[in-house]
Write a protein that holds these residues in place. Structure first.
Motif: not given
Length: 674
Positions: A99-100, A225-229, A232-236, A254-255
């Motif tokens: 869940p987001e 930022l670490v999770a996104a880069i 690929g987890q951008k929800r945070m 980030m993708a």
């Protein structure tokens, strides 16, 4: 010859054209029967003319068959998604992802397995989007968990604003046609499955790696930022963080996609340098194993799967020790994805990824060879500049069409941020591998935090520079296609310098200019009335040629107005209105904007179109039928009224439109002598 050098272009284009035709064409049984007869007859006839060196009949029939296949595949994909009534129902479903958390609710995507109707269970296909109140019930939920839910499915609809993002179409392409509002009381049962699918295990592993980052001291914006880069987890990510990276032109880091695949594959290939030569096949296989493992760790998201599949096809030719056309290998991976999911050709990520890769394969070496550098540092910088230039050229039309902006300093940002993101990806991969050695993983996490802070600092500085982005620019779909074609043909003519006549780039430029001119003339010669469907305000637009006068309770144009003006390059003039009634003349039409409809006002102004603003505008019950407008538009929803007063008055009105229910109101204002 294209059909020999790039065969997947020859077979891919008609398939894609067929899928696009499926958007507008809904054939019946006779069409399929006739098409099958034509294809079978054509193939049978082409066998008899094989004596010719090039069997053109076979090629035409094959293209037609692929075109028909595209229509069939797309229609089949869409028809498989179940349709439901807007009534309370009970569904058996599977949680698709964690869940987001949103500001006021949890955003949850569930895959529908079946619907319980009475004492029977009917299979269901597709997914549903849930907005669940922030209460108990989902805190321990994991991807793959089974739920029995009670909810009322609501069809996803667009707001109907001009040139808006087609959210309904986007969600349908992801298998989602409905959404619902729920809370913990709607969860009738929750169980963990005996075995989870591979994709669900991948998502759980990705979440575990994020938890490893947290346990090693990475938190807040740094963690987001670490999770996104790395994963690929951008929800945070905070919305402002996304905007900063978009303005700087480095949102692509980030993708988890092509950039990450290239970085990881180059690292592994260089580490296995000792396997070059006789054992190069083993070297490539090991690299692919690492790459597919990385794809699993990042949750098997569509973007990383595309990139991994592309790289796998590119390396397949090397493993077979055969000369490989890079573009054909990339198109082969695209062809496979399209066969599996036809609607992927409408996905922005798919189009951006493949456009960038095709341009890089075609033009990178040519651009790089323009400048010869002996200094290693300058050479590395020029490599980054070359790749960024080529990739930006390939994605420019799509970027403008989708995002209505252009990052001016994208070269500067990429030269600095891409190397930093490379280090972040390496450290992000090493932390889970060294997690059991606390001292080492903690040291790496500390380095990663500093790199993250530096990346955010530099990106923020670049995005805040004067003129960092050109905002509010836009392209229609037709113009974007023509611009893509023009850039490619022109680049090929000037860089590749093969036997191509200058007629082709000149013709493409002429087509692009002509399309823009036709749109410009059409816009200047027409007038429109637009009542935008806004969430937090009302906005009435009267467009006379290129001038758009907007009357609203806010002085700032909303996103709906900005996108409309960006697409047609309109001159917007905002006019803030109050509670009083306003009457405007446009080509002889009297347009009244008011928060109420009263007898005195209606009779004195005699409007042709009356626009009632507010959640529940007041309507005088004593209205007479002698001066009724031809159009009555409410910016509110029909549910605000149990019945409309003055039935005799409203029965003589040509049409009544509720914007919140039926979408934005758009009408051409033709000149009249009223």
């Amino acid at each position: 010859m294209l059909h020999k050098e790039i065969p997947f272009l020859r077979i891919g284009l008609p398939l894609c054209f067929g899928i696009i035709a499926g958007l507008y064409f809904n054939p019946g049984t006779p069409f399929w029967i006739v098409s099958a007869l034509i294809i079978l007859s054509g193939f049978a006839l082409s066998i008899r003319v094989q004596k010719y060196e090039e069997n053109q009949l076979f090629g035409c029939i094959l293209s037609f068959a692929l075109f028909i296949t595209g229509i069939f595949l797309y229609k089949n994909e869409k028809s498989r998604i179940s349709t439901f009534k807007q009534e309370e129902s009970v569904f058996i479903c599977t949680l698709s992802d964690f869940p987001e958390e949103k500001e006021k609710s949890l955003r949850i995507v569930v895959k529908l397995n079946s619907i319980i109707s009475g004492n029977t269970t009917v299979p269901a296909v597709g997914s549903m989007l849930l907005y669940n109140r922030k209460d108990e019930g989902w805190e321990d939920a994991m991807p793959g968990d089974l739920f029995i839910l009670r909810c009322t499915p609501l069809a996803i609809v667009n707001r109907g604003n001009p040139y808006e993002f087609n959210y309904k179409f986007y969600m349908e392409n992801h298998g989602i046609k409905y959404y619902a509002f729920t809370d913990s009381s709607d969860i009738l049962a929750h169980t963990a499955p005996s075995g989870r699918k591979l994709v669900h295990r991948a998502l759980i592993l990705r979440e575990r790696i994020i938890q490893m980052y947290v346990e090693r001291g990475i938190s807040g914006d740094n963690l987001a930022l670490v999770a996104a880069i790395t994963l690929g987890q951008k929800r945070m990510l905070d919305p402002e963080q996304k905007q900063i990276f978009m303005r700087a032109g480095v949102m692509h880091i980030m993708a988890v996609s092509g950039l990450h695949a290239v970085i990881l594959s180059m690292i592994v290939l260089n580490m296995l340098f000792f396997l070059k030569g006789r054992f190069n096949t083993i070297r490539i296989i090991l690299t692919l194993l690492v790459l597919w493992s990385f794809a699993f760790v990042t949750g098997l998201t569509p973007s990383v799967l595309r990139a991994t599949l592309m790289f796998s096809f590119l390396q397949a030719g090397k493993m077979l020790k055969r000369p490989v056309n890079g573009i054909n290998s990339v198109l082969a991976s695209a062809f496979l994805l399209i066969i599996l999911k036809p609607s992927v050709i409408f996905d922005a990520g798919f189009l951006l990824s493949y456009s960038a890769v095709i341009y890089i394969i075609t033009f990178y070496s040519k651009v790089y060879d323009l400048i010869e550098n002996r200094n290693i540092l300058i050479d590395r910088i020029w490599q980054l500049v070359s790749v960024s230039l080529v990739a930006q050229a390939g994605t420019l039309p799509l970027t403008i069409m989708y995002f209505n902006r252009f990052p001016v300093y994208f070269l500067l940002a990429n030269v600095i941020i891409v190397p930093l993101s490379t280090l972040m990806i390496i450290l992000g991969c090493l932390i889970p591998l060294t997690y059991m050695i606390t001292s080492v993983s903690s040291f790496l996490a500390a380095l990663l935090i500093r790199l993250t802070a530096l990346t955010e600092l530099i990106t923020g500085w670049i995005s805040s520079m004067p003129g960092a982005t050109i905002e509010n620019i836009g392209l229609t779909i037709q113009s974007a296609i023509l611009m893509t074609f023009t850039i490619f043909i022109s680049g090929y003519y000037f860089l590749c310098k093969r036997s191509m006549s200058i007629v082709y780039p000149l013709a493409s430029v002429l087509l692009l200019v002509s399309a823009g001119t036709i749109t410009e003339i059409s816009t200047r010669r027409t007038n429109e009335l637009i009542i935008y469907n806004c969430a937090d305000r009302y906005a009435v637009g009267i467009r006379t040629g290129k001038l758009l006068n907007v009357y609203s309770d806010s002085i700032r144009p909303g996103t709906e107005v900005r996108r409309h003006s960006a697409m047609l390059r309109l001159d917007v003039r905002m006019n803030q209105t109050g509670k009083e009634s306003y009457v405007y003349n446009a080509d002889g039409w009297r347009i009244m904007i008011s928060g109420s409809l009263q007898r005195g006002t209606s009779e004195s102004t005699s409007p042709d179109v009356a626009i009632l603003t507010g959640d529940r505008p007041r309507i005088d019950k004593s209205l007479s039928a002698c001066t009724n407008p031809s159009e009555l538009i409410f910016t509110s929803a029909r549910s605000a009224y149990t019945s409309l007063p003055g039935e005799g008055y409203f029965s003589l009105i040509d049409s009544i439109h509720f914007v919140r229910d039926s979408g934005a109101y758009i009408s051409t204002l033709k000149k009249t002598n009223k």
